[in-house]
Design an enzyme around this catalytic site. Structure first.
Site, short mmCIF file in Angstrom:
data_model
loop_
_atom_site.label_atom_id
_atom_site.label_comp_id
_atom_site.label_asym_id
_atom_site.label_seq_id
_atom_site.Cartn_x
_atom_site.Cartn_y
_atom_site.Cartn_z
CB CYS A 15 -0.91 0.03 1.23
SG CYS A 15 -2.09 -1.33 1.34
CG ASP A 435 35.43 22.88 18.19
OD1 ASP A 435 36.59 23.25 17.96
OD2 ASP A 435 34.58 23.61 18.74
CG ASP A 532 30.42 24.79 19.58
OD1 ASP A 532 31.49 24.73 18.93
OD2 ASP A 532 30.23 25.57 20.52
#
Length: 648
Positions: A15, A435, A532
């Site tokens: 489906c 980092d 970040d």
């Protein structure tokens, strides 16, 4: 434009594959991913070329529906369908018991002819009411040259019903005069529908559990808000209104224990302890257990809770624009996305039903070749059993159920995964580049940064919670960790040792981070990058898996495939753990789904008779096994909610 649209009427992977195929074929639709479990389609389209109404019409033509109306709630539609499904299932069981009572002679109702007529009436009532949706869906599928699970149910029940009806009226004159034994199979017709309906009820119940994470997130948003007339309290000017009526710039009041309704800025705050400030529990966004102080001008987010005092705020982001709404949207889209393996399963589902129908026809003629017309009843029953036992539902549910649980569980742990491909890739990561500042460490904000270099290293940037434990866990499980820093060599070495990281680089520029990722990839490693800030975006974009810290810049979060909303770095190995366990569950589900069909289809065809073993799966038990296979896949995926832990 990208939009998630609810889909109504899907029952199996065939489906969802047909809906996806139809939508993808439309001019103006750039990409489409249909999620069977989430009952939704993630569609990227050009609104200048095609409208949602046009998509709805096209999907309606193949027997399904798109919910594009604002006043239609998919949750309410699903609830009503579930209630109706339960009613039909209960009634179908009543029909089944009546047929069994008559056919097994638990209740004597007359001679064989009368009993068969009663069974015929009961079976017909069951088909017309309880099984109606199967036949309507199958007809629409056949009309458009397609087939799904409803097609198999329709074929098997109709064949058994029509053959039994023929035998009821002509059994004696056609078979008995030729010395052939004849039977009716109304009980099989009724039980097939009953077991399939039962399976779908259990499926829906279990599937509802897999979506519990999304419901928990949605439950964070309040339904009402206190609308005020002024930015600071004056008279009694507060009235409660529905959250949907809040607009940009409205002033709202939030009291202790209440949830903040929308994103905005504090215009006034008061607490008996702090005077002109109050505290807000933001743990659902940041993961920080300590409430954050809020004063005039502070930003507040929807879903967070005022711990003490009260505040007034001006609405800045409302409705779908709040941070919470964006998180919910991200998780929904991730759960609706498809892992690469699911694309293969969807293609298989499109041909699975026609192949099963072919096997059924082959089984029918094989029995006639073996035993001639004397074996006609056996040939029909074997063909019906093959149609019923085959289950594309189990294969179709194998991947999305595991993904929905895995991605939802990650969201509960404040790990936002952008799509299924990222989840699948993360399990292969064997090198991680991180980092330092803002990612591994937090600067000491009490220090005058112009004098920071005069202070000991331990008094400048502290390690984030569990940084050492997280890096150790990653390395113990085969992931090499590399730290990059713009600091001098002494500082970089100090923090690398504090975090337990063996490989590190100092005085790096954004290009150096990208070069390190490129170098590791050239060595054949699967690389994850954690960052970040804007200076991390180059490396994040190049990495196989990009991970951003939620408190970082929006640019870093936009690039990243995974966002960590809190400061606890244990979320990194936790994300890897979730990825590995989820993918393992997907393959486990697929394995058992395929093994089920490989074993059960021959048994339903009666292949053991060729080896002198008097055993065959009858149509009635075939329907029970088919329903059980689908339910077992969903229940197996739900084990993830229990088994996921911080360990890899």
């Amino acid at each position: 434009m990208k939009k998630t649209i609810p889909v109504v009427g899907m029952a199996c992977s065939a489906c969802s594959a047909h809906v996806e195929q139809k939508l993808s074929s439309l001019v103006g639709v750039e990409s489409c991913s249909v999620n069977l479990l989430g009952r939704s389609a993630l569609i990227e389209y050009n609104p200048d070329v095609i409208t949602l109404q046009k998509m709805k019409e096209e999907v309606n033509s193949i027997g399904f529906d798109l919910v594009i109306e604002e006043n239609r709630s998919i949750e309410e539609i699903a609830r009503r369908e579930y209630v109706l499904l339960k009613r039909k299932t209960i009634l179908s069981w009543m029909f089944a018991l009546l047929v069994m009572a008559v056919s097994m002679k638990w209740v004597v109702v007359g001679d064989r002819f009368v009993a068969n007529q009663i069974c015929l009436i009961i079976a017909l009532a069951n088909i017309v009411y309880c099984g109606r949706n199967f036949y309507v869906s199958a007809w629409k599928q056949i009309w458009h040259g397609a087939a799904n699970m409803d097609t198999l149910v329709t074929l098997s029940t109709l064949i058994s019903f029509l053959f039994s009806s023929f035998n009821t009226f002509f059994g004696e004159s056609v078979w008995a005069v030729r010395g052939m034994e004849w039977h009716t199979y109304f009980d099989a017709s009724v039980m097939i529908i009953t077991f399939v309906l039962t399976g779908r009820v259990l499926e829906e119940k279990a599937k509802g559990s897999t979506a519990s994470s999304i419901r928990q997130l949605m439950g964070l948003a309040p339904k009402t808000a206190k609308l005020c007339g002024a930015a600071v309290p004056a008279d009694d000017d507060v009235r409660e209104v529905p959250i949907s009526t809040i607009q940009y710039g409205d002033v709202l009041e939030v009291r202790a224990g209440d949830k903040i309704p929308v994103d905005g800025d504090v215009t006034w705050a008061e607490s008996f302890m702090t005077g002109d400030a109050t505290y807000v529990d933001e743990s659902m966004i940041s993961g920080e257990p300590t409430p954050a102080e809020k004063k005039k001008g502070s930003k507040v987010l929807a879903g967070t809770i005022v711990s003490q005092g009260r505040l007034r705020m001006r609405a800045r982001q409302v409705g779908e624009n709040t941070a919470l709404a964006q998180i919910i949207k991200m998780v929904q889209e991730a759960q609706g996305s498809k892992a690469p393996v699911q694309r293969i399963v969807d293609k298989a589902a499109l041909v699975f039903v026609p192949v099963v129908a072919g096997i059924s026809i082959f089984t029918f003629f094989a029995w006639l070749v073996i035993g001639g017309t004397m074996y006609l009843p056996q040939a029909i029953i074997s063909a019906i059993a093959v149609l019923v036992i085959a289950c594309p539902c189990a294969m179709g549910l194998a991947t999305p159920t595991a993904l929905m649980v895995g991605i939802g569980k990650a969201a509960e742990k404040l790990i936002l995964i952008k799509d299924a491909a990222a989840l699948e890739s993360m399990r292969k990561v064997n090198a991680l580049v991180t980092d330092k500042t803002g990612t591994l460490t937090i600067p000491n904000l009490t220090v005058d940064f112009t004098k920071a270099e005069d202070l000991p290293l331990e008094e400048r940037e502290t390690l984030k919670p569990h940084a050492y434990e997280a890096m150790k866990m990653l390395q113990e499980n085969g992931v090499e960790v590399y730290m990059t820093s713009g600091d001098k060599e002494e500082a970089a070495q100090y923090w690398a040792e504090k975090a337990g990281i063996e490989h590190w680089q100092s005085k790096v520029l954004p290009q150096d981070k990208e070069n390190l990722v490129r170098k590791l990839k050239s060595e054949g490693k699967v690389v994850a990058m954690v960052g970040d800030g804007i200076n991390d975006t180059q490396a994040l974009a190049l990495a196989d898996v990009s991970i951003a810290i939620g408190k970082g810049t929006d640019v870093a979060m936009d690039v990243a495939q995974v966002t960590l909303m809190g400061n606890d770095l244990m979320a990194i190995p936790e994300a890897v753990n979730i990825s590995r366990r989820t993918v393992m569950m997907i393959w486990q589900n697929l394995f058992w789904a395929f093994v089920y069909n490989i074993i059960c289809i021959p048994l339903a065809a009666g292949v053991l008779y060729l080896f002198g073993v008097d055993f065959q799966i009858t149509p009635m038990w075939a329907s029970a096994l088919m329903a059980l296979s689908s339910v077992s896949v969903v229940m197996n995926s739900l084990r993830l909610r229990i088994s996921l832990s911080p360990r890899l």
